[in-house]
Design a protein around this motif. Sequence first.
Motif, PDB file in Angstrom:
ATOM      1  N   LEU A  14      -6.862   1.921   2.308  1.00 49.98           N
ATOM      2  CA  LEU A  14      -6.688   0.824   3.255  1.00 49.98           C
ATOM      3  C   LEU A  14      -7.439   1.061   4.560  1.00 49.98           C
ATOM      4  O   LEU A  14      -8.151   0.190   5.057  1.00 49.98           O
ATOM      5  N   LYS A  40      -4.378   4.802  -7.799  1.00 46.85           N
ATOM      6  CA  LYS A  40      -5.748   4.284  -7.906  1.00 46.85           C
ATOM      7  C   LYS A  40      -5.977   3.664  -9.278  1.00 46.85           C
ATOM      8  O   LYS A  40      -6.516   2.562  -9.389  1.00 46.85           O
ATOM      9  N   VAL A  51       0.856  -1.188   0.000  1.00 46.67           N
ATOM     10  CA  VAL A  51       0.000   0.000   0.000  1.00 46.67           C
ATOM     11  C   VAL A  51       0.892   1.237   0.000  1.00 46.67           C
ATOM     12  O   VAL A  51       1.920   1.261   0.672  1.00 46.67           O
ATOM     13  N   MET A  95      -3.630   0.285  -3.594  1.00 48.61           N
ATOM     14  CA  MET A  95      -4.318   0.932  -2.479  1.00 48.61           C
ATOM     15  C   MET A  95      -3.462   2.018  -1.853  1.00 48.61           C
ATOM     16  O   MET A  95      -2.231   1.978  -1.904  1.00 48.61           O
ATOM     17  N   ASP A 111     -10.630   2.675  -2.309  1.00 46.92           N
ATOM     18  CA  ASP A 111      -9.225   2.773  -2.695  1.00 46.92           C
ATOM     19  C   ASP A 111      -8.299   2.911  -1.492  1.00 46.92           C
ATOM     20  O   ASP A 111      -7.085   2.973  -1.647  1.00 46.92           O
TER      21      ASP A 111
END
Length: 568
Positions: free
Chosen positions: A554, A515, A494, A520, A552
């Motif tokens: 976390l 995105k 991420v 993410m 999108d």
Amino acid sequence: MTNSDVSRMLYEFAEMMDLRGEVFRKNAYSRAAKGVAELDQDIRELAEEGQLQTIPGVGEGISLVINEFIKTGKSDKLEELRNEFPAELTELMRIPDLGPRKIMLLHRELGISTVEELKRAAEQHRVRHIKGFGEKSEANILQGIKMLEKFGHRMLLGDALSLAEAIVAHVRSHDIPLITVAGSIRRMRETIGDVDILVGTDTPERAIDAFISYPFVAEVISWGEGMTIVRMSDGTQADMRIVPPDSYGAALLHFTGSREHNVRLRRIAIQKGLKLNEYGLFDMDDVNLIAGKDETVIYESLGLSFIPPELREDRGEIEAAVSHQLPQLITLSDVRGDLHIHTLMSDGRATMREVAQEARRRGYEYVGLADHSKSLGIASGLSEDDLLASVEQAHHLSEELDFPVLRGAEVDILEDGSLDYSDDVLEQLDFVIASVHLRFKMGRKKMTKRLLTAMSNEYTTILGHPTGRLIGRREGYALDMDKIIEGAKDHRVVLELNGFSDRLDLDDLNSRKAKEQGVMVALASDAHGIEQMENINLAVSTARRGWLEPRDVLNCLTFKELQTFLER
Ligand SMILES: [Zn+2]
Ligand SMILES: [Zn+2]
């Protein structure tokens, strides 16, 4: 007069004391300013009850200053100090690494009071001969001035936003209900030129009087029914435009911008046989007002969905609004937790418990602690033993509070891309943020490889502040962002969007790229104290500029979903 006004005034005092070299009083004023900022009661009530000295940091002397300020809207002592230190001198404080002591030294020895004068002196090598300076610091000063010039007279969004909101609150309290922040602040751009405020009223005099009586207005540059321009004591320019309430929406649209966005809207109006300007949406012969009071109605009348201000940059939002396919932008209430918080164990100022309690107070479902790792001496990074002991403590605390406290770490990415803890240790953490804090200066290829290596570590969850930039102070390191995003996708890492006012890293464009590639993003406050958990607001604003939706992000996952994600 609000708490934030009083706090702002005390900070200005602190800055002046700093310039005077009065360290003790500077600290006293800073402490008091912080105490006032964190009050949850109206300071005017406390003053009335004679209880000002119950505020942490406020002694007898400062309480007198606050009383005078609340009663008269100014402080004689502050006015004196402002005369003693011209605004140009405080401007010098914006040069990185140039503290007040050095500024006063330069002022005394070389008569320097402006950035321009300092630049000339450094170029002529006159600075290096002053005691306490040398060739190296002279070069640093020139480098700092270069950054400042590039940044221009711009403010960080966080600073501009808090000033603008304070002004709006002040004017509104004078019975001016229709008022808002406009311009690039409303679009949440990362840096701001001047503060734009819009008022809709039929009694302009009252609004103007309220505006120029704001305690931090140092100078009224021009004023009139249409627009009043002032300069604040910190040099910031603020403009207030006044329109009749019937034109408020059209004016808001116009003065929010961006120019490119507005040009597109006007073109659409013309195609529909209409005319759009700052007074309203009219039919072609300028007689009938179709819409003007309400921004939303103007978009509707043009056949568009309402476009949130953060998207108004002509980056595809018009097309999306025509086909009613704008993203459902993330809002603060979609954020269910914050995973990047430092505690007392490294360089933070709050205990685990305080962090957890604040997280619950903010309505989060979970919180994640991320202290620095062992190599980061300057930030008291944790030894492996201390870290592991804290994992245990965090889990106990979770049970006790019945609130999930995840134990992670912000682990340094070493020069070769390896992480600063062994795999045995990393394995026992709930999550890992990998960040670069040292050795920024390497080639683009090498740095990209360093980050890719860090992301390929199976324990890396999040790449922290991916570019390392500090807005106005330091460029990000040389990096191939496309490769980083690709790497993040390959390794299911991420990317962070750090909400610190001078980081906002990833920025809007890179967040959107992430995105689009299915990577993410984690919104983070990177708080080093409870009050900084507020940074999440700026992360959300930047995410909105990056078109991000809750799915999108976390930390929009529920705790259950997050657990599944972390277990993989
Ligand atoms: Zn960091
Ligand atoms: Zn951090």
